[in-house]
Design a protein around this motif. Structure first.
Motif, mmCIF file in Angstrom:
data_model
loop_
_atom_site.group_PDB
_atom_site.id
_atom_site.type_symbol
_atom_site.label_atom_id
_atom_site.label_comp_id
_atom_site.label_asym_id
_atom_site.label_seq_id
_atom_site.Cartn_x
_atom_site.Cartn_y
_atom_site.Cartn_z
ATOM 1 N N TYR A 63 74.632 9.261 18.132
ATOM 2 C CA TYR A 63 73.232 9.401 17.724
ATOM 3 C C TYR A 63 72.822 10.881 17.731
ATOM 4 O O TYR A 63 73.306 11.676 18.546
ATOM 5 C CB TYR A 63 72.317 8.619 18.674
ATOM 6 C CG TYR A 63 72.012 7.218 18.214
ATOM 7 C CD1 TYR A 63 70.732 6.840 17.858
ATOM 8 C CD2 TYR A 63 73.022 6.270 18.113
ATOM 9 C CE1 TYR A 63 70.448 5.552 17.433
ATOM 10 C CE2 TYR A 63 72.756 4.975 17.692
ATOM 11 C CZ TYR A 63 71.462 4.626 17.350
ATOM 12 O OH TYR A 63 71.199 3.353 16.908
ATOM 13 N N ASP A 64 71.922 11.209 16.829
ATOM 14 C CA ASP A 64 71.389 12.557 16.781
ATOM 15 C C ASP A 64 70.627 12.853 18.080
ATOM 16 O O ASP A 64 69.775 12.062 18.500
ATOM 17 C CB ASP A 64 70.431 12.685 15.585
ATOM 18 C CG ASP A 64 69.825 14.065 15.498
ATOM 19 O OD1 ASP A 64 70.552 15.007 15.203
ATOM 20 O OD2 ASP A 64 68.600 14.184 15.748
ATOM 21 N N SER A 119 67.379 10.797 19.587
ATOM 22 C CA SER A 119 67.522 10.073 20.855
ATOM 23 C C SER A 119 66.442 10.490 21.842
ATOM 24 O O SER A 119 65.773 9.643 22.460
ATOM 25 C CB SER A 119 68.915 10.337 21.445
ATOM 26 O OG SER A 119 69.933 9.987 20.541
ATOM 27 N N THR A 147 64.589 6.094 9.363
ATOM 28 C CA THR A 147 65.531 7.180 9.624
ATOM 29 C C THR A 147 66.970 6.692 9.487
ATOM 30 O O THR A 147 67.830 7.404 8.937
ATOM 31 C CB THR A 147 65.295 7.753 11.028
ATOM 32 O OG1 THR A 147 63.947 8.203 11.148
ATOM 33 C CG2 THR A 147 66.228 8.920 11.303
ATOM 34 N N ARG A 178 69.114 8.557 6.917
ATOM 35 C CA ARG A 178 70.145 9.395 7.557
ATOM 36 C C ARG A 178 71.078 8.516 8.377
ATOM 37 O O ARG A 178 70.965 8.437 9.602
ATOM 38 C CB ARG A 178 69.479 10.439 8.460
ATOM 39 C CG ARG A 178 68.538 11.398 7.735
ATOM 40 C CD ARG A 178 67.664 12.146 8.737
ATOM 41 N NE ARG A 178 68.460 12.756 9.784
ATOM 42 C CZ ARG A 178 68.000 13.051 11.005
ATOM 43 N NH1 ARG A 178 66.742 12.771 11.327
ATOM 44 N NH2 ARG A 178 68.784 13.602 11.908
ATOM 45 N N LYS A 217 74.077 8.792 9.395
ATOM 46 C CA LYS A 217 74.901 9.443 10.420
ATOM 47 C C LYS A 217 74.102 9.765 11.690
ATOM 48 O O LYS A 217 74.692 10.006 12.741
ATOM 49 C CB LYS A 217 75.504 10.726 9.857
ATOM 50 C CG LYS A 217 76.530 10.484 8.756
ATOM 51 C CD LYS A 217 77.152 11.796 8.299
ATOM 52 C CE LYS A 217 78.202 11.543 7.221
ATOM 53 N NZ LYS A 217 78.827 12.811 6.750
ATOM 54 N N ALA A 218 72.767 9.791 11.582
ATOM 55 C CA ALA A 218 71.944 10.132 12.741
ATOM 56 C C ALA A 218 71.855 8.985 13.743
ATOM 57 O O ALA A 218 71.611 9.207 14.934
ATOM 58 C CB ALA A 218 70.542 10.532 12.297
ATOM 59 N N CYS A 219 72.033 7.744 13.284
ATOM 60 C CA CYS A 219 71.941 6.583 14.183
ATOM 61 C C CYS A 219 72.919 5.503 13.691
ATOM 62 O O CYS A 219 72.487 4.531 13.060
ATOM 63 C CB CYS A 219 70.518 6.060 14.263
ATOM 64 S SG CYS A 219 69.602 6.136 12.715
ATOM 65 N N SER A 234 65.839 20.640 21.094
ATOM 66 C CA SER A 234 66.149 19.323 20.522
ATOM 67 C C SER A 234 65.123 18.285 20.968
ATOM 68 O O SER A 234 64.745 17.405 20.186
ATOM 69 C CB SER A 234 67.559 18.888 20.936
ATOM 70 O OG SER A 234 68.535 19.751 20.403
ATOM 71 N N GLY A 264 62.665 16.370 18.490
ATOM 72 C CA GLY A 264 62.723 14.909 18.434
ATOM 73 C C GLY A 264 61.365 14.246 18.578
ATOM 74 O O GLY A 264 61.121 13.193 17.972
#
Length: 524
Positions: free
Chosen positions: A141-142, A146, A219, A223, A225-227, A489, A493
């Motif tokens: 997870y990104d 997160s 999301t 995206r 790849k982010a989750c 981050s 987030g």
């Protein structure tokens, strides 16, 4: 003019001392005494205002609503120490983990459930940060997503009832509403209760949960790849029946407890204080059920007896001091007596179990610490409000807010902005007991609905607790996050969730019926 300058200086000085980290209760009381004595010495303050302080303290001691505070704190800490959050996160992760964004959705749902069962923001953020953040990072997870999801879900304890914030706000809003109504000549105003605020906050709180889940789902779609989805090999062999059984084991006990507490309030079976006692007993029983060395059936029988008692209290007249008691009511009374005995035995067994696990001492110490802090702050805040009123601060605030352009909208906007900024530096308890008694009566005299005002304040404080760089939720997560997580981050987030909060606040401001409709249906 001299009195107004003293009032402004007292408020500014108190905020400055609080930001510097001085103890809240002693800062409030000490600042009030200092400015009160100096004001009396130069003729700007009448010490007769301070003579009302013993009555304020006595009123706090006899306030039944505030008894709910230690009971809800006990309930939340007991559930936290009984690994309820850990089981919920694990089970929800298994249920939604195979979906893209499933872990993020699980965190939002568990955050809502913990908010409705613990109501302690710091504990929720720390618990989910320790349990879910490493898992989310390990699964790809990104980091920003997160951290933002955990912080946002953890702050739901501010708005979703039963919340300690709403209990304290309900008490202060009730007092402010009474003062406002008396100021306009209404000496028998309709009371505003904590139950009204619980009902009013329910729909906005659930609406925020829906918006959080929607954001995570969108999301995941935009995206991937982010989750990413996950699938534990250890759980791959589980049948649907075994999966549902695992989920039911983790989900049903806290949900039943939430329904018992909130349901008893919203249906009128119990007052918030009585419901808090039910929640404390229920959390204790859940803690005893987690004991691995004893059978579960005594606790399950106790739960059944407790639920039966609530149903009997709702459907029958259990008063024994009556001249004539019908047969059905007589049977109900005896069944209630038997259920009471079973509940007492179950409580004793649960106390023995949690004590043997080493949980009880820690829970009691934590409950005593938080409750003592709250009540000492209440005493200090009472003295502060008396001196501020004696210095003419209340009239000054009333004149300032009523002369703002835009009328009620302008006054509400300024108050919300001030509370939002103060939320960076001060805890919600300090804001509730310092700011609300000052601005509450003024806004309520301008015909602002008290339930809507309380829910707006709670959601506003929740937003400020998320906002960098001083949001409390960010500090809580920073303290338990791995060193690999950069502070930037975390800030990145929470930014989308702050936007969601502002959207929620704007919607609630435009449609106050979101907060006022349910209380009017239930209690009116």
């Amino acid at each position: 003019m001299e009195r107004e300058i003293f009032a402004i200086a007292m408020f500014a000085g108190t905020c400055l001392f609080l930001i510097c980290g001085f103890p809240v209760a002693f800062t409030l009381g000490g600042s009030a005494l200092l400015f009160g004595i100096v004001g009396w010495f130069i003729g700007a303050f009448d010490m007769s205002f301070v003579a009302a302080m013993p009555q304020r303290i006595f009123g706090t001691m006899t306030n039944e609503v505030l008894i709910a505070v230690p009971l809800f704190v006990f309930m939340g800490v007991m559930l936290e120490r009984s690994r309820v959050a850990e089981e919920l996160l694990d089970s929800m992760g298994k249920l939604f983990g195979t979906l893209r964004g499933g872990l993020g959705i699980s965190v939002c749902i568990v955050g809502a459930l913990l908010a409705a069962s613990t109501g302690i923001v710091g504990a929720t953020v720390v618990t989910m940060g320790l349990l879910s953040l490493p898992t989310m990072l390990r699964r790809g997870y990104d980091p920003a997503l997160s951290c933002g999801t955990i912080c946002a879900a953890g702050t739901l304890g501010q708005i979703i009832p039963p919340s300690i914030v709403l209990v304290l706000l309900g008490d202060q809003i009730s007092n402010a509403y009474t003062d406002a109504q008396r100021a306009i000549g209404n000496w028998s105003p309709e009371p505003v209760s904590v139950g009204d605020l619980f009902a009013g906050a329910l729909l906005p709180g659930l609406g925020l949960v829906f918006l959080y889940i929607t954001y995570v789902a969108v999301t995941a779609w935009l995206r991937p790849k982010a989750c990413p989805p996950i699938q534990d090999e250890a759980d791959a062999h589980l049948s649907p029946w075994e999966m549902m059984r695992t989920l039911a084991h983790a989900l049903i006990p806290p949900v039943v407890l939430i329904v018992a507490v909130l349901g008893s309030i919203l249906t009128g079976v119990a007052t918030p204080t009585e419901a808090a006692a039910v929640g404390a007993v229920g959390a204790l029983l859940l803690g005893g059920m987690r004991h691995e060395g004893g059978p579960r059936w005594p606790i399950l029988v106790t739960f059944a007896a407790l639920i039966l008692m609530l149903l009997l209290a709702r459907t029958l007249d259990l008063r024994v001091a009556r001249d004539v008691i019908g047969t059905v009511d007589r049977v109900g009374i005896w069944v209630a007596v038997v259920c009471t005995g079973i509940v007492f035995l179950g409580i004793g067994e649960s106390l023995r179990r949690v004590w043997s696990m080493g949980i009880l001492n820690e829970v009691m110490r934590h409950t005593l610490t938080i409750s003592s802090m709250v009540f000492v702050i209440i005493v200090g805040a009472g003295l502060f409000s008396l001196v501020f009123r004696g210095l003419g601060g209340e009239e000054m605030v009333h004149e300032f807010l009523t002369n703002l352009p835009g009328g009620v909208f302008g006054a509400m906007l300024v108050v919300m902005l001030v509370m939002f900024v103060l939320g960076f530096f001060l805890d919600f308890i300090e804001i509730i007991f310092v700011v609300v008694p000052i601005v509450g009566p003024v806004l309520l005299r301008m015909d602002v609905d008290p339930v809507w005002l309380g829910v707006m304040i709670a959601m506003n404080l929740q937003t400020s607790f998320l906002t960098p760089p001083f949001g409390f939720a960010l500090f809580y997560l920073r303290g338990v996050a791995p060193p690999s997580i950069r502070t930037l981050s975390i800030y990145k987030g929470v930014a989308p969730f702050i936007v969601i909060q502002i959207i929620g606040l704007s919607v609630l401001a435009l449609w106050p019926s979101l907060a006022t409709w349910l209380p009017s249906v239930i209690f009116r």
